[in-house]
Each structure stands twice: as structure tokens, then as C-alpha cells.
Scaffold this motif. Structure first.
Motif, PDB file in Angstrom:
ATOM      1  N   ARG A 195      47.104  39.012  30.577  1.00 24.92           N
ATOM      2  CA  ARG A 195      47.109  38.561  31.966  1.00 24.92           C
ATOM      3  C   ARG A 195      45.700  38.278  32.460  1.00 24.92           C
ATOM      4  NH1 ARG A 195      49.978  42.773  35.534  1.00 24.92           N
ATOM      5  NH2 ARG A 195      51.554  42.384  33.901  1.00 24.92           N
ATOM      6  N   ALA A 196      44.766  39.147  32.060  1.00 26.64           N
ATOM      7  CA  ALA A 196      43.376  38.930  32.474  1.00 26.64           C
ATOM      8  C   ALA A 196      42.809  37.661  31.847  1.00 26.64           C
ATOM      9  CB  ALA A 196      42.527  40.139  32.089  1.00 26.64           C
ATOM     10  N   GLU A 197      43.165  37.392  30.565  1.00 27.38           N
ATOM     11  CA  GLU A 197      42.678  36.178  29.903  1.00 27.38           C
ATOM     12  C   GLU A 197      43.254  34.935  30.560  1.00 27.38           C
ATOM     13  OE1 GLU A 197      43.627  36.557  25.844  1.00 27.38           O
ATOM     14  OE2 GLU A 197      42.050  38.027  25.393  1.00 27.38           O
ATOM     15  N   ASN A 198      44.518  34.992  31.018  1.00 27.87           N
ATOM     16  CA  ASN A 198      45.117  33.828  31.678  1.00 27.87           C
ATOM     17  C   ASN A 198      44.547  33.594  33.075  1.00 27.87           C
ATOM     18  OD1 ASN A 198      46.772  33.383  29.470  1.00 27.87           O
ATOM     19  ND2 ASN A 198      48.423  34.705  30.278  1.00 27.87           N
ATOM     20  N   GLU A 199      44.192  34.667  33.774  1.00 25.99           N
ATOM     21  CA  GLU A 199      43.660  34.518  35.127  1.00 25.99           C
ATOM     22  C   GLU A 199      42.189  34.085  35.128  1.00 25.99           C
ATOM     23  OE1 GLU A 199      44.307  38.181  37.078  1.00 25.99           O
ATOM     24  OE2 GLU A 199      46.485  37.905  37.304  1.00 25.99           O
ATOM     25  N   LYS A 202      41.605  30.314  35.634  1.00 25.36           N
ATOM     26  CA  LYS A 202      41.918  29.912  37.005  1.00 25.36           C
ATOM     27  C   LYS A 202      40.775  30.262  37.945  1.00 25.36           C
ATOM     28  CE  LYS A 202      46.929  30.388  36.472  1.00 25.36           C
ATOM     29  NZ  LYS A 202      48.144  31.083  36.940  1.00 25.36           N
ATOM     30  N   ARG A 203      40.198  31.442  37.762  1.00 26.46           N
ATOM     31  CA  ARG A 203      39.072  31.831  38.612  1.00 26.46           C
ATOM     32  C   ARG A 203      37.883  30.897  38.410  1.00 26.46           C
ATOM     33  NH1 ARG A 203      39.186  38.382  37.493  1.00 26.46           N
ATOM     34  NH2 ARG A 203      41.219  38.799  38.506  1.00 26.46           N
ATOM     35  N   ASN A 208      34.464  26.560  40.442  1.00 20.55           N
ATOM     36  CA  ASN A 208      33.832  25.246  40.276  1.00 20.55           C
ATOM     37  C   ASN A 208      34.201  24.313  41.428  1.00 20.55           C
ATOM     38  OD1 ASN A 208      32.682  26.053  37.874  1.00 20.55           O
ATOM     39  ND2 ASN A 208      34.420  25.323  36.639  1.00 20.55           N
ATOM     40  N   GLU A 209      35.466  24.384  41.897  1.00 20.46           N
ATOM     41  CA  GLU A 209      35.874  23.518  43.009  1.00 20.46           C
ATOM     42  C   GLU A 209      35.132  23.857  44.296  1.00 20.46           C
ATOM     43  OE1 GLU A 209      40.038  23.877  43.330  1.00 20.46           O
ATOM     44  OE2 GLU A 209      40.485  22.693  41.521  1.00 20.46           O
TER      45      GLU A 209
END
Length: 360
Positions: A195-199, A202-203, A208-209
Motif C-alpha cells: 500500500r505504501a509503494e502504491n501511494e 501518487k504523492r 509535482n503538480e
């Protein structure tokens, strides 16, 4: 007295450990790179050649280096279950000095060679071979005479091959031929780690945005009051169009909409020529080909050719000499000299072996 005996025993034990370490290093430190051979630090070396995988026909090669003084060097070789060669070269120029061929037909074979040196040289010993069975092959080589050992060099001198890491989901082990031996799957991460690797991506994307508009604002230069362009306002009244009569406007529109026709010019007919006249066809005769003038050569009387000879000199010292009146024809075709005599004999010779062809 007791202290002196204790010191002597410790000294002997230390010497024994050092000798054992030298023997072990000589036995196991075997170089497979000709540019970085293993230094022979004692008058005896030994080694083992393991069996390769089924279908792998490669040979195992070890390189050693030692020095030789002026005189005879005695080399004694004892092998077991080994098929291969043992060669001795000079380190400069790799000039071969001797070659020992060993076979595995005997349980334990022993042979030897003697090398005579006129001057001190640095030599390279190569052991190359393989075992015909699944059991490892062994060899033991002893030196004597004008042999001189070399100080051992550190192992760091030989360049090490870079390690290749795999990022795949499984660790595949293959043998030297390429056959897959074992496939080890990687350990699956725990749900919290996954879960941490998937999040994490996204962070990063959100970060970057948020950083993009800030950087864009920083990059855009602020306009000063002097750089701003003044706005131009037009206050003059435009001239009004004159009211033309509707009939004239309709005529102009009809002229613009009417299709334009192009007149084709008429061809003028020749009144002098009647319709019954037919054109006269003129035939052009091709010019006759120009005949090349060739000079005729009269044949030579055979009696006049007795003094003229065909001489062929070969590189190995052979020589063919025959009068021209006995030769019907000779020539070179595809690097082969063919001589046809009037009596029917035909001789063919390659131009690589011929030094010179003369007619005198």
C-alpha cells in the motif's frame, strides 16, 4: 631455558602455518586470465579442474608465471583423469618452448620435460584441458634446476567482472549451456508495504503538480509600467458609403456571376491544298556502317620461328624452355597459364608459382 624452548616451538609453529598458507594460495589462487597469471611462489603447484555441464565442450585454462635462470629447468607433471595440454611460453612474445600432452587413459600419469635457457627469462605456464567423466581432474607440477619462484601478487591486480543485477519478478538460474536449473520467485511484500509503494507515486505526482504553477509564476517576468503597451482608441468617423442606384448594383452582380467563356482561335485552312491531296511520305535510308580498316598480318614461316623460344621461370627454380614453332597456343585464363603443343600435350600452371614469362 623453558622460555627459550617455548619461543622455538612457537617459531616453528608460525613457520608451519606460513608454509601451509603458501601451499593453499598456490593451490586455490588459479588465474584464468593470460594477462594476469598466478605467480608461482614455490617449486610445486597443484590444481583441480571440475567437470562441466553436459553439452558444454569448453576447456578449463589456468595460467601461471615463473622465472628461469640460465641452464636447464626440470618440469615433472603428475595428472589424474585429465585430457589436455601443458605448455610453456616466454612472457615476451609468447614463444612456445615445450608442450606436454596428457591423457586420462591411465589412472595416474606421470611425465616430464627439460627446458634449456641461454639467458634469464620470464615464463608462462598454461594448463588447459577437461575431465572426461563427472569426477574432477587433478594435476601436480614440480620444478627443479634453474627454476626461480616469483613473489605472489595481490589478487586485486586482476580486473573483476561487474555484477549484473536483475529487477525481474523471479531469479532464474541457468547452467553454462543455458538450461534453466531453478526459478526462485521473489518474496511478496506485505499488504502495508504494498500500500505504501502504491501511494508513493501518487504523492510524487501531486507534489509535482503543485510545484508546476509556482515555478511557472516564477519564470514569467513581471511587466513594468514602462513596458506595457498603450491602448489605441479610434474616434474618427468613417466615411459613409454613397447610395448607388439598385439597378447598377444588380448589373454588377450579374456580371460577376456570369461564367466567363474563352474563345478558341480558329485554324486557318490552306486554300491552295485540295482535300484529295495526300501527304508525300519520305523514306530516310540509314547510313551504311563505317567499315573499320584492319591491317592484315601475313603468317610467319615456321622456319623463321626456330630461333624464338618461350621461357617460363618458376619460383622454385624450375624452368620450361620450348621453341615457338612447336607451340600451337599459350595464354592465361583465370590465373592459369595453359601451353598447348602441336604434338597434343597440354600443360597448365598456376600464376602464383611463376616468376617470369619471356619470349626470346
Amino acid at each position: 631455558m623453558k622460555n627459550s624452548k617455548f619461543k622455538i616451538q612457537n617459531f616453528r609453529l608460525l613457520i608451519g602455518i606460513l608454509l601451509w598458507a603458501l601451499c593453499v594460495s598456490a593451490a586455490f589462487a588459479q588465474s584464468t586470465n593470460q594477462s594476469f597469471p598466478t605467480a608461482v611462489a614455490s617449486n610445486e603447484i597443484s590444481g583441480t579442474i571440475r567437470a562441466r555441464d553436459v553439452g558444454d565442450a569448453r576447456l578449463t585454462t589456468y595460467f601461471y608465471t615463473f622465472n628461469g635462470q640460465q641452464g636447464d629447468i626440470f618440469i615433472n607433471v603428475v595428472t589424474k583423469n585429465l585430457d589436455g595440454d601443458i605448455d610453456v611460453f616466454t612472457a615476451e612474445g609468447l614463444r612456445p618452448l615445450t608442450k606436454i600432452r596428457v591423457y586420462s587413459d591411465n589412472p595416474e600419469g606421470e611425465t616430464g620435460r627439460v627446458i634449456y635457457l641461454r639467458q634469464p627469462l620470464k615464463l608462462i605456464l598454461r594448463v588447459e584441458g577437461r575431465t572426461p567423466t563427472d569426477e574432477p581432474a587433478t594435476f601436480r607440477i614440480k620444478f627443479a634446476g634453474s627454476f626461480q619462484a616469483v613473489a605472489a601478487t595481490p589478487e586485486t591486480e586482476e580486473p573483476k567482472q561487474p555484477e549484473v543485477a536483475s529487477n525481474q519478478d523471479s531469479d532464474v538460474r541457468v547452467n553454462s549451456v543455458g538450461t534453466i536449473i531453478e526459478v526462485k520467485p521473489k518474496a511478496t511484500p506485505t499488504p502495508a508495504v504494498a500500500r505504501a509503494e502504491n501511494e508513493e507515486p501518487k504523492r510524487r505526482s501531486e507534489k509535482n503538480e503543485t510545484e508546476k504553477p509556482e515555478t511557472a509564476k516564477r519564470e514569467e517576468p513581471e511587466e513594468t509600467s514602462d513596458q506595457r503597451r498603450p491602448e489605441v482608441v479610434v474616434t474618427d468617423n468613417l466615411p459613409e458609403k454613397r447610395n448607388e442606384p439598385e439597378s447598377k448594383v444588380e448589373e454588377k452582380i450579374a456580371e460577376n456571376e456570369a461564367p466567363k467563356t474563352t474563345r478558341t482561335p480558329r485554324r486557318r485552312t490552306n486554300p491552295r491544298r485540295s482535300r484529295t491531296e495526300t501527304p508525300v511520305e519520305t523514306e530516310t535510308k540509314p547510313a551504311p556502317p563505317s567499315e573499320k580498316k584492319t591491317a592484315k598480318i601475313a603468317p610467319v614461316d615456321p622456319a623463321e620461328l626456330t630461333n624464338i623460344r618461350l621461357i617460363v621461370d618458376f619460383k622454385d627454380g624450375r624452368k620450361i624452355e620450348r621453341p615457338i614453332n612447336e607451340i600451337l597456343r599459350f595464354g592465361v585464363d583465370k590465373g592459369i597459364l595453359t601451353i598447348i603443343a602441336k604434338d597434343g600435350n597440354i600443360g597448365r600452371y598456376t600464376m602464383l608459382d611463376i616468376l617470369k614469362i619471356t619470349v626470346e
